[in-house]
Motif scaffolding. Structure first.
Motif, PDB file in Angstrom:
ATOM      1  N   ARG A  10      11.436  -9.713 -17.348  1.00 40.08           N
ATOM      2  CA  ARG A  10      12.126  -8.387 -17.096  1.00 40.08           C
ATOM      3  C   ARG A  10      13.143  -8.258 -16.152  1.00 40.08           C
ATOM      4  O   ARG A  10      12.864  -8.633 -15.094  1.00 40.08           O
ATOM      5  CB  ARG A  10      10.652  -7.527 -16.810  1.00 40.08           C
ATOM      6  CG  ARG A  10      11.155  -5.959 -16.422  1.00 40.08           C
ATOM      7  CD  ARG A  10       9.923  -4.977 -16.350  1.00 40.08           C
ATOM      8  NE  ARG A  10       9.558  -4.641 -17.784  1.00 40.08           N
ATOM      9  CZ  ARG A  10      10.328  -3.718 -18.206  1.00 40.08           C
ATOM     10  NH1 ARG A  10      11.046  -3.115 -17.734  1.00 40.08           N
ATOM     11  NH2 ARG A  10       9.644  -3.227 -19.462  1.00 40.08           N
ATOM     12  N   GLN A  11      14.195  -7.503 -16.711  1.00 44.20           N
ATOM     13  CA  GLN A  11      15.330  -7.382 -15.675  1.00 44.20           C
ATOM     14  C   GLN A  11      15.094  -6.165 -14.495  1.00 44.20           C
ATOM     15  O   GLN A  11      15.750  -6.319 -13.384  1.00 44.20           O
ATOM     16  CB  GLN A  11      16.548  -7.098 -16.365  1.00 44.20           C
ATOM     17  CG  GLN A  11      16.928  -8.575 -17.460  1.00 44.20           C
ATOM     18  CD  GLN A  11      17.022  -9.810 -16.335  1.00 44.20           C
ATOM     19  OE1 GLN A  11      17.559 -10.067 -15.487  1.00 44.20           O
ATOM     20  NE2 GLN A  11      16.197 -10.824 -16.880  1.00 44.20           N
ATOM     21  N   TYR A  12      14.488  -5.390 -15.100  1.00 41.76           N
ATOM     22  CA  TYR A  12      14.524  -4.036 -14.206  1.00 41.76           C
ATOM     23  C   TYR A  12      12.682  -3.800 -13.723  1.00 41.76           C
ATOM     24  O   TYR A  12      11.922  -4.087 -14.844  1.00 41.76           O
ATOM     25  CB  TYR A  12      14.864  -2.850 -14.997  1.00 41.76           C
ATOM     26  CG  TYR A  12      16.443  -3.124 -15.322  1.00 41.76           C
ATOM     27  CD1 TYR A  12      17.426  -2.880 -14.376  1.00 41.76           C
ATOM     28  CD2 TYR A  12      16.854  -3.440 -16.488  1.00 41.76           C
ATOM     29  CE1 TYR A  12      18.690  -2.914 -14.325  1.00 41.76           C
ATOM     30  CE2 TYR A  12      18.116  -3.517 -16.823  1.00 41.76           C
ATOM     31  CZ  TYR A  12      19.130  -3.411 -15.716  1.00 41.76           C
ATOM     32  OH  TYR A  12      20.332  -3.681 -15.930  1.00 41.76           O
ATOM     33  N   PRO A  13      12.513  -3.256 -12.783  1.00 40.83           N
ATOM     34  CA  PRO A  13      11.072  -2.871 -12.610  1.00 40.83           C
ATOM     35  C   PRO A  13      10.643  -1.690 -13.432  1.00 40.83           C
ATOM     36  O   PRO A  13      11.333  -0.712 -13.992  1.00 40.83           O
ATOM     37  CB  PRO A  13      11.191  -2.254 -11.030  1.00 40.83           C
ATOM     38  CG  PRO A  13      12.303  -2.932 -10.522  1.00 40.83           C
ATOM     39  CD  PRO A  13      13.507  -3.001 -11.635  1.00 40.83           C
ATOM     40  N   LEU A  14       9.563  -1.843 -13.972  1.00 41.81           N
ATOM     41  CA  LEU A  14       8.943  -0.706 -14.971  1.00 41.81           C
ATOM     42  C   LEU A  14       8.049   0.230 -13.801  1.00 41.81           C
ATOM     43  O   LEU A  14       7.324   0.079 -13.135  1.00 41.81           O
ATOM     44  CB  LEU A  14       8.192  -1.231 -15.765  1.00 41.81           C
ATOM     45  CG  LEU A  14       7.101  -0.436 -16.776  1.00 41.81           C
ATOM     46  CD1 LEU A  14       8.118   0.084 -17.716  1.00 41.81           C
ATOM     47  CD2 LEU A  14       5.996  -0.903 -17.440  1.00 41.81           C
ATOM     48  N   ASN A  15       8.400   1.648 -14.032  1.00 43.16           N
ATOM     49  CA  ASN A  15       7.881   2.633 -13.391  1.00 43.16           C
ATOM     50  C   ASN A  15       7.109   3.459 -14.193  1.00 43.16           C
ATOM     51  O   ASN A  15       7.349   4.022 -15.474  1.00 43.16           O
ATOM     52  CB  ASN A  15       9.064   3.681 -12.701  1.00 43.16           C
ATOM     53  CG  ASN A  15       8.590   4.296 -11.803  1.00 43.16           C
ATOM     54  OD1 ASN A  15       7.491   5.130 -12.043  1.00 43.16           O
ATOM     55  ND2 ASN A  15       9.281   4.398 -10.560  1.00 43.16           N
ATOM     56  N   LEU A  16       5.718   3.438 -14.071  1.00 47.83           N
ATOM     57  CA  LEU A  16       4.764   4.366 -14.858  1.00 47.83           C
ATOM     58  C   LEU A  16       4.811   5.367 -14.220  1.00 47.83           C
ATOM     59  O   LEU A  16       4.298   5.707 -13.068  1.00 47.83           O
ATOM     60  CB  LEU A  16       3.562   3.293 -14.797  1.00 47.83           C
ATOM     61  CG  LEU A  16       2.401   3.985 -15.566  1.00 47.83           C
ATOM     62  CD1 LEU A  16       2.532   3.930 -17.063  1.00 47.83           C
ATOM     63  CD2 LEU A  16       0.822   3.188 -15.326  1.00 47.83           C
ATOM     64  N   ILE A  17       4.751   6.481 -15.140  1.00 53.48           N
ATOM     65  CA  ILE A  17       4.878   7.980 -14.579  1.00 53.48           C
ATOM     66  C   ILE A  17       3.830   8.799 -15.505  1.00 53.48           C
ATOM     67  O   ILE A  17       3.511   8.643 -16.524  1.00 53.48           O
ATOM     68  CB  ILE A  17       6.182   8.699 -14.781  1.00 53.48           C
ATOM     69  CG1 ILE A  17       7.007   7.688 -14.008  1.00 53.48           C
ATOM     70  CG2 ILE A  17       6.191   9.822 -14.381  1.00 53.48           C
ATOM     71  CD1 ILE A  17       8.706   8.100 -14.539  1.00 53.48           C
TER      72      ILE A  17
ATOM     73  N   LEU B  77       7.821  -5.878  -9.842  1.00 54.50           N
ATOM     74  CA  LEU B  77       8.138  -5.321 -11.103  1.00 54.50           C
ATOM     75  C   LEU B  77       7.542  -4.194 -11.968  1.00 54.50           C
ATOM     76  O   LEU B  77       7.676  -3.808 -12.937  1.00 54.50           O
ATOM     77  CB  LEU B  77       8.298  -6.454 -12.508  1.00 54.50           C
ATOM     78  CG  LEU B  77       9.014  -7.639 -12.037  1.00 54.50           C
ATOM     79  CD1 LEU B  77       9.113  -8.842 -13.083  1.00 54.50           C
ATOM     80  CD2 LEU B  77      10.843  -7.061 -12.247  1.00 54.50           C
ATOM     81  N   PHE B  78       6.855  -3.557 -10.914  1.00 56.28           N
ATOM     82  CA  PHE B  78       6.061  -2.428 -11.553  1.00 56.28           C
ATOM     83  C   PHE B  78       5.502  -1.609 -10.413  1.00 56.28           C
ATOM     84  O   PHE B  78       5.074  -2.052  -9.392  1.00 56.28           O
ATOM     85  CB  PHE B  78       4.491  -3.182 -11.918  1.00 56.28           C
ATOM     86  CG  PHE B  78       3.734  -1.980 -12.623  1.00 56.28           C
ATOM     87  CD1 PHE B  78       4.048  -1.499 -13.809  1.00 56.28           C
ATOM     88  CD2 PHE B  78       2.390  -1.616 -11.995  1.00 56.28           C
ATOM     89  CE1 PHE B  78       3.342  -0.499 -14.468  1.00 56.28           C
ATOM     90  CE2 PHE B  78       1.634  -0.656 -12.583  1.00 56.28           C
ATOM     91  CZ  PHE B  78       2.074  -0.064 -13.805  1.00 56.28           C
ATOM     92  N   THR B  79       5.955  -0.206 -10.744  1.00 52.58           N
ATOM     93  CA  THR B  79       5.371   0.928  -9.843  1.00 52.58           C
ATOM     94  C   THR B  79       4.908   1.781 -10.447  1.00 52.58           C
ATOM     95  O   THR B  79       5.139   2.173 -11.825  1.00 52.58           O
ATOM     96  CB  THR B  79       6.686   1.268  -8.716  1.00 52.58           C
ATOM     97  OG1 THR B  79       7.829   1.807  -9.772  1.00 52.58           O
ATOM     98  CG2 THR B  79       7.182   0.271  -8.147  1.00 52.58           C
ATOM     99  N   ILE B  80       4.170   2.868  -9.740  1.00 55.26           N
ATOM    100  CA  ILE B  80       3.317   4.159 -10.403  1.00 55.26           C
ATOM    101  C   ILE B  80       3.894   5.219  -9.482  1.00 55.26           C
ATOM    102  O   ILE B  80       4.052   5.289  -8.330  1.00 55.26           O
ATOM    103  CB  ILE B  80       1.892   3.889 -10.240  1.00 55.26           C
ATOM    104  CG1 ILE B  80       1.441   2.752 -11.059  1.00 55.26           C
ATOM    105  CG2 ILE B  80       1.114   5.185 -10.743  1.00 55.26           C
ATOM    106  CD1 ILE B  80      -0.232   2.401 -11.088  1.00 55.26           C
ATOM    107  N   THR B  81       4.176   6.197 -10.170  1.00 52.81           N
ATOM    108  CA  THR B  81       4.599   7.640  -9.749  1.00 52.81           C
ATOM    109  C   THR B  81       3.825   8.574 -10.459  1.00 52.81           C
ATOM    110  O   THR B  81       3.741   8.829 -11.655  1.00 52.81           O
ATOM    111  CB  THR B  81       6.204   7.820  -9.918  1.00 52.81           C
ATOM    112  OG1 THR B  81       7.125   7.013  -9.658  1.00 52.81           O
ATOM    113  CG2 THR B  81       6.473   9.254  -9.616  1.00 52.81           C
ATOM    114  N   GLU B  82       2.962   9.171  -9.539  1.00 56.43           N
ATOM    115  CA  GLU B  82       2.020  10.364  -9.828  1.00 56.43           C
ATOM    116  C   GLU B  82       2.411  11.522  -9.627  1.00 56.43           C
ATOM    117  O   GLU B  82       2.894  12.090  -8.451  1.00 56.43           O
ATOM    118  CB  GLU B  82       0.786  10.021  -9.271  1.00 56.43           C
ATOM    119  CG  GLU B  82      -0.435  11.039  -9.792  1.00 56.43           C
ATOM    120  CD  GLU B  82      -1.675  10.342  -9.370  1.00 56.43           C
ATOM    121  OE1 GLU B  82      -2.076   9.124  -9.810  1.00 56.43           O
ATOM    122  OE2 GLU B  82      -2.431  10.988  -8.569  1.00 56.43           O
TER     123      GLU B  82
END
Length: 258
Positions: free
Chosen positions: A87-94, A120-125
């Motif tokens: 994966r080239q871009y981080p995945l943002n889970l929202i 490569l992974f972040t979470i936005t709540e």
């Protein structure tokens, strides 16, 4: 070039259908790609739309029911366990309140197989009790609470030139949804059942039309059709309230917003 390119990947429900996948909406704007909801059938529809999971930069959920989240685990598993791909871009889970806890429970079941590499992974709540606006890794997103589940939120996505699309998720009539959808160029609204079969927590053509009219949207798209909708007249009752452009959703339908 369009400010927003919107692809309806899934216009159906939890009910199995050869013609309609479960809910999923793809929004491309400003070089980013946001996938809202990913029910069963989404990953196949994504490929049919000419995209791969690696193209998705943001993955958002209106609420946690299986017909909206069913392919979150396959998405993460495929992203992690993909020899020769990176994966080239981080995945943002929202998602609304509880999205981080929801992900942790999935990890409790599936372990490290759905964990992505560091960075490569972040979470936005987002706060599911009020309207909240953020710019999340380049995409302007506003969420607002709707009447379905405690974590349920609708999404308003605004492009660099100010055009916007609003996605209701599952909901009953909601003044907060009217407010969130105000002036939207494109309003994609659930319409689960005909007027005479309304259950709690969902909309009918008349109610969707009423919300669209009160919000003054540019175009209304009805989606999330249960089988009863396939044989019903959805247009006439909706048009009693909303006189603007009206579309009945189909899988892989595309809208360019300039």
């Amino acid at each position: 070039m369009s400010d927003l390119r919107v692809t309806l990947l899934g216009s159906g429900t939890c009910h199995p259908s050869l013609n309609r996948s479960s809910p999923a909406l793809l929004v491309e704007t400003g070089g980013k790609t946001l996938l809202i909801d990913s029910g069963p059938g989404t990953l196949r529809r994504l490929l049919e739309a000419g995209k791969t999971i690696d193209d998705v930069t943001h993955l958002a959920y209106s609420h946690f029911h299986p017909d909206h989240t069913g392919e979150l685990v396959p998405f993460l598993f495929s992203t992690r366990y993909a020899p020769g791909r990176l994966r080239q871009y981080p995945l943002n889970l929202i998602g609304g309140t509880g999205i981080e806890a929801f992900y942790e429970k999935l990890k409790g079941a599936y372990g490290h197989w759905i964990e992505l590499p560091d960075g490569l992974f972040t979470i936005t709540e987002m706060d599911a009790s009020r309207e909240e606006s953020r710019i999340i890794d380049g995409i302007s997103i506003t969420t607002g609470p709707v009447s379905h589940n405690p974590e349920s939120v609708a999404f308003r996505v605004t492009g660099p030139m100010g055009r916007c699309v609003v996605y209701s998720g599952d909901t009953a009539y909601s003044q907060t949804l009217v407010d969130l959808a105000a002036g939207a160029d494109l309003f994609i609204c659930e319409c689960s059942f005909p007027d005479d079969e309304k259950p709690w927590g969902h909309l009918t053509p008349s109610l969707a039309g009423r919300i669209a009219d009160e919000a003054g949207v540019g175009r209304l798209v009805l989606t999330h059709f249960y089988p009863a909708c396939e044989k019903a007249d959805l247009i006439s009752p909706c048009k009693k309230y909303f006189s603007g452009p009206l579309t009945l959703a189909r899988d892989l339908m595309v809208f360019e917003i300039h």
